[in-house]
Design a protein around this motif. Structure first.
Motif, PDB file in Angstrom:
ATOM      1  N   UNK A   1       9.136  14.076   9.350  1.00 60.79           N
ATOM      2  CA  UNK A   1      10.038  14.489  10.445  1.00 60.79           C
ATOM      3  C   UNK A   1       9.463  15.683  11.195  1.00 60.79           C
ATOM      4  N   UNK A   2       8.970  16.657  10.432  1.00 63.04           N
ATOM      5  CA  UNK A   2       8.439  17.881  11.034  1.00 63.04           C
ATOM      6  C   UNK A   2       7.147  17.600  11.808  1.00 63.04           C
ATOM      7  N   UNK A   3       6.255  16.785  11.243  1.00 59.28           N
ATOM      8  CA  UNK A   3       4.986  16.476  11.915  1.00 59.28           C
ATOM      9  C   UNK A   3       5.208  15.662  13.193  1.00 59.28           C
ATOM     10  N   UNK A   4       6.242  14.839  13.194  1.00 61.84           N
ATOM     11  CA  UNK A   4       6.562  14.107  14.428  1.00 61.84           C
ATOM     12  C   UNK A   4       7.045  15.080  15.496  1.00 61.84           C
ATOM     13  N   UNK A   5       7.908  15.999  15.082  1.00 62.98           N
ATOM     14  CA  UNK A   5       8.509  16.931  16.050  1.00 62.98           C
ATOM     15  C   UNK A   5       7.494  17.955  16.543  1.00 62.98           C
ATOM     16  N   UNK A   6       6.707  18.510  15.621  1.00 54.38           N
ATOM     17  CA  UNK A   6       5.826  19.627  15.973  1.00 54.38           C
ATOM     18  C   UNK A   6       4.503  19.166  16.586  1.00 54.38           C
ATOM     19  N   UNK A   7       3.947  18.064  16.059  1.00 52.55           N
ATOM     20  CA  UNK A   7       2.599  17.638  16.476  1.00 52.55           C
ATOM     21  C   UNK A   7       2.571  16.337  17.265  1.00 52.55           C
ATOM     22  N   UNK A   8       3.736  15.705  17.418  1.00 49.36           N
ATOM     23  CA  UNK A   8       3.774  14.475  18.213  1.00 49.36           C
ATOM     24  C   UNK A   8       3.186  13.254  17.533  1.00 49.36           C
ATOM     25  N   UNK A   9       3.055  13.298  16.203  1.00 49.22           N
ATOM     26  CA  UNK A   9       2.582  12.108  15.488  1.00 49.22           C
ATOM     27  C   UNK A   9       3.672  11.028  15.466  1.00 49.22           C
ATOM     28  N   UNK A  10       3.232   9.773  15.379  1.00 46.24           N
ATOM     29  CA  UNK A  10       4.174   8.660  15.205  1.00 46.24           C
ATOM     30  C   UNK A  10       4.174   8.310  13.717  1.00 46.24           C
ATOM     31  N   UNK A  11       5.284   8.569  13.050  1.00 48.13           N
ATOM     32  CA  UNK A  11       5.353   8.367  11.600  1.00 48.13           C
ATOM     33  C   UNK A  11       6.468   7.409  11.243  1.00 48.13           C
ATOM     34  N   UNK A  12       6.152   6.447  10.408  1.00 48.57           N
ATOM     35  CA  UNK A  12       7.157   5.464   9.984  1.00 48.57           C
ATOM     36  C   UNK A  12       7.134   5.391   8.457  1.00 48.57           C
ATOM     37  N   UNK A  13       8.281   5.666   7.840  1.00 44.34           N
ATOM     38  CA  UNK A  13       8.392   5.632   6.382  1.00 44.34           C
ATOM     39  C   UNK A  13       9.055   4.351   5.913  1.00 44.34           C
ATOM     40  N   UNK A  14       8.478   3.746   4.890  1.00 42.27           N
ATOM     41  CA  UNK A  14       9.022   2.502   4.341  1.00 42.27           C
ATOM     42  C   UNK A  14       9.526   2.776   2.929  1.00 42.27           C
ATOM     43  N   UNK A  15      10.839   2.801   2.773  1.00 41.73           N
ATOM     44  CA  UNK A  15      11.421   3.027   1.439  1.00 41.73           C
ATOM     45  C   UNK A  15      11.406   1.719   0.668  1.00 41.73           C
ATOM     46  N   UNK A  16      10.405   1.587  -0.185  1.00 38.21           N
ATOM     47  CA  UNK A  16      10.266   0.364  -0.986  1.00 38.21           C
ATOM     48  C   UNK A  16      11.328   0.288  -2.077  1.00 38.21           C
ATOM     49  N   UNK A  17      11.842  -0.899  -2.272  1.00 40.55           N
ATOM     50  CA  UNK A  17      12.741  -1.174  -3.388  1.00 40.55           C
ATOM     51  C   UNK A  17      12.030  -2.120  -4.354  1.00 40.55           C
ATOM     52  N   UNK A  18      11.577  -1.611  -5.489  1.00 38.75           N
ATOM     53  CA  UNK A  18      11.062  -2.437  -6.602  1.00 38.75           C
ATOM     54  C   UNK A  18      10.207  -3.615  -6.155  1.00 38.75           C
ATOM     55  N   UNK A  19       9.070  -3.284  -5.589  1.00 40.37           N
ATOM     56  CA  UNK A  19       8.145  -4.311  -5.101  1.00 40.37           C
ATOM     57  C   UNK A  19       7.405  -4.932  -6.292  1.00 40.37           C
ATOM     58  N   UNK A  20       7.230  -6.249  -6.247  1.00 40.79           N
ATOM     59  CA  UNK A  20       6.516  -6.953  -7.322  1.00 40.79           C
ATOM     60  C   UNK A  20       5.650  -8.050  -6.727  1.00 40.79           C
ATOM     61  N   UNK A  21       4.693  -8.551  -7.529  1.00 37.74           N
ATOM     62  CA  UNK A  21       3.875  -9.662  -7.068  1.00 37.74           C
ATOM     63  C   UNK A  21       2.474  -9.627  -7.659  1.00 37.74           C
ATOM     64  N   UNK A  22       1.591 -10.516  -7.180  1.00 40.59           N
ATOM     65  CA  UNK A  22       0.213 -10.563  -7.658  1.00 40.59           C
ATOM     66  C   UNK A  22      -0.484  -9.211  -7.522  1.00 40.59           C
ATOM     67  N   UNK A  23      -1.384  -8.940  -8.467  1.00 40.88           N
ATOM     68  CA  UNK A  23      -2.202  -7.724  -8.537  1.00 40.88           C
ATOM     69  C   UNK A  23      -1.444  -6.511  -9.085  1.00 40.88           C
ATOM     70  N   UNK A  24      -0.187  -6.664  -9.472  1.00 42.26           N
ATOM     71  CA  UNK A  24       0.519  -5.539 -10.087  1.00 42.26           C
ATOM     72  C   UNK A  24       0.057  -5.422 -11.540  1.00 42.26           C
ATOM     73  N   UNK A  25      -0.301  -4.222 -11.940  1.00 42.02           N
ATOM     74  CA  UNK A  25      -0.947  -4.014 -13.242  1.00 42.02           C
ATOM     75  C   UNK A  25       0.054  -4.085 -14.399  1.00 42.02           C
ATOM     76  N   UNK A  26      -0.168  -4.992 -15.363  1.00 38.17           N
ATOM     77  CA  UNK A  26       0.737  -5.094 -16.508  1.00 38.17           C
ATOM     78  C   UNK A  26       0.355  -4.182 -17.668  1.00 38.17           C
TER      79      UNK A  26
END
Length: 321
Positions: free
Chosen positions: A158-183
């Motif tokens: 939020x601060x870096x977007x406001x102060x420096x003009x960066x475009x930042x997008x946060x993805x709140x992952x919910x329990x992602x699963x699938x191939x290549x996940x380490x068991x």
């Protein structure tokens, strides 16, 4: 587009790299990874691809981050130390990687003129807020050092977007699963552990009574969210955080039953104590991501479990793990 993927040798990162390399509009993908939790095995199939470059290095080192951001148009920042229990056992390292490391990437992006950074946020940010489904702007107090680190990422964004003009997008992952996940290892996620148990015919331990529920999300849906965020030209979509999930709740007992059904197994689990810092139930409202990003999670938990189980079976993964 020339894209940097931090943590690209990890589970979500390597699935994202595979997808990006197949896109015509992507001319180059650089992976930065220290291989602490990622694996070169996840990147094997991309070696020799002229669009692909691997850079071994640590996001805790600012000079490394600057070098990784050279000649890059956008960043997908997946590098992190996951796991609530790990952060409880070793809060200092979780903070160094997740907070200092992320700040290094954001700052290097700013210095090198990279306008857009999509970063992995976490559903752990909802903390002790009891409301379901989880809506982005209503959060509680964090319940673990890991949750604190992921929330701090959002505050810096939020601060870096406001102060420096960066475009930042946060993805709140919910329990992602699938191939290549380490068991393997002490902090393996629940689905690879369940699959491993069924393939080895050894009863898994379920923490608590198995009634804990999560919004399990197949990795292809998380990859899609990253791609939509990297390429979005909707100004309203920028400088936001989004729930990335499927939008359905599955209990641990239901999950294990689902895997048993796919495998034709009659294994009975063992029940152990609840884990410290665990949230009892989690479910995402994904309408914001659908509306602003055009996110459309196509693969259900049931279909995702089938694809995941098949992948692990083909790996003969567990003969030696």
């Amino acid at each position: 587009m020339r894209i940097l993927v931090t943590g690209g040798a990890g589970f979500i990162g390597s699935n994202l790299v595979e997808y990006l390399l197949g896109l015509e509009e992507v001319s180059f993908v650089r992976v930065l990874d220290n291989l602490a939790t990622g694996s070169l095995k996840n990147l094997q199939e991309f070696e020799g691809n002229p669009k692909f470059e691997f850079m071994q290095g640590d996001i805790r080192d600012y000079e490394t981050c600057l070098a990784a951001c050279e000649d890059i148009d956008a960043i997908s920042h997946q590098a992190a130390l996951g796991s609530v229990p790990r952060s409880i056992n070793d809060p200092l390292t979780s903070n160094e990687v997740n907070v200092t490391g992320t700040l290094n990437i954001f700052t290097a992006a700013k210095e090198k003129g990279v306008k857009r950074v999509v970063y992995a946020a976490s559903s752990s940010t909802y903390g002790d807020h009891p409301g379901l489904p989880k809506v982005e702007d209503v959060i509680g107090k964090p319940l673990s050092p890991y949750a604190v680190t992921k929330y701090v990422n959002e505050l810096y964004a939020q601060v870096y977007a406001r102060v420096y003009g960066l475009q930042l997008i946060g993805l709140r992952y919910f329990n992602v699963f699938g191939p290549r996940q380490n068991p393997a290892g002490p902090y393996a996620a629940v689905i690879p552990l369940f699959v491993k148990a069924v393939l080895n015919n050894t009863p898994p331990t379920i923490n608590g009574d198995g009634d804990h529920s999560r919004d399990f999300t197949f990795v292809a849906n998380a990859v899609q969210a990253n791609v939509k965020a990297l390429f979005s030209n909707n100004p309203e979509a920028l400088n936001q955080v989004y729930n990335i999930a499927f939008g359905e709740r599955t209990s641990l007992n239901e999950l294990f039953e689902g895997i048993k059904e796919i495998a034709g197994s009659d294994l009975v689990p063992v029940y152990g104590p609840e884990r410290k810092g665990d949230v009892k139930h989690s479910l995402a409202d994904i309408s914001k991501a659908k509306t602003l990003l055009g996110y459309d999670p196509a693969i259900s938990v049931k279909e995702g479990l089938k694809q995941t189980f098949e992948w692990y079976r083909m790996q003969h993964h567990f003969a030696y793990s």
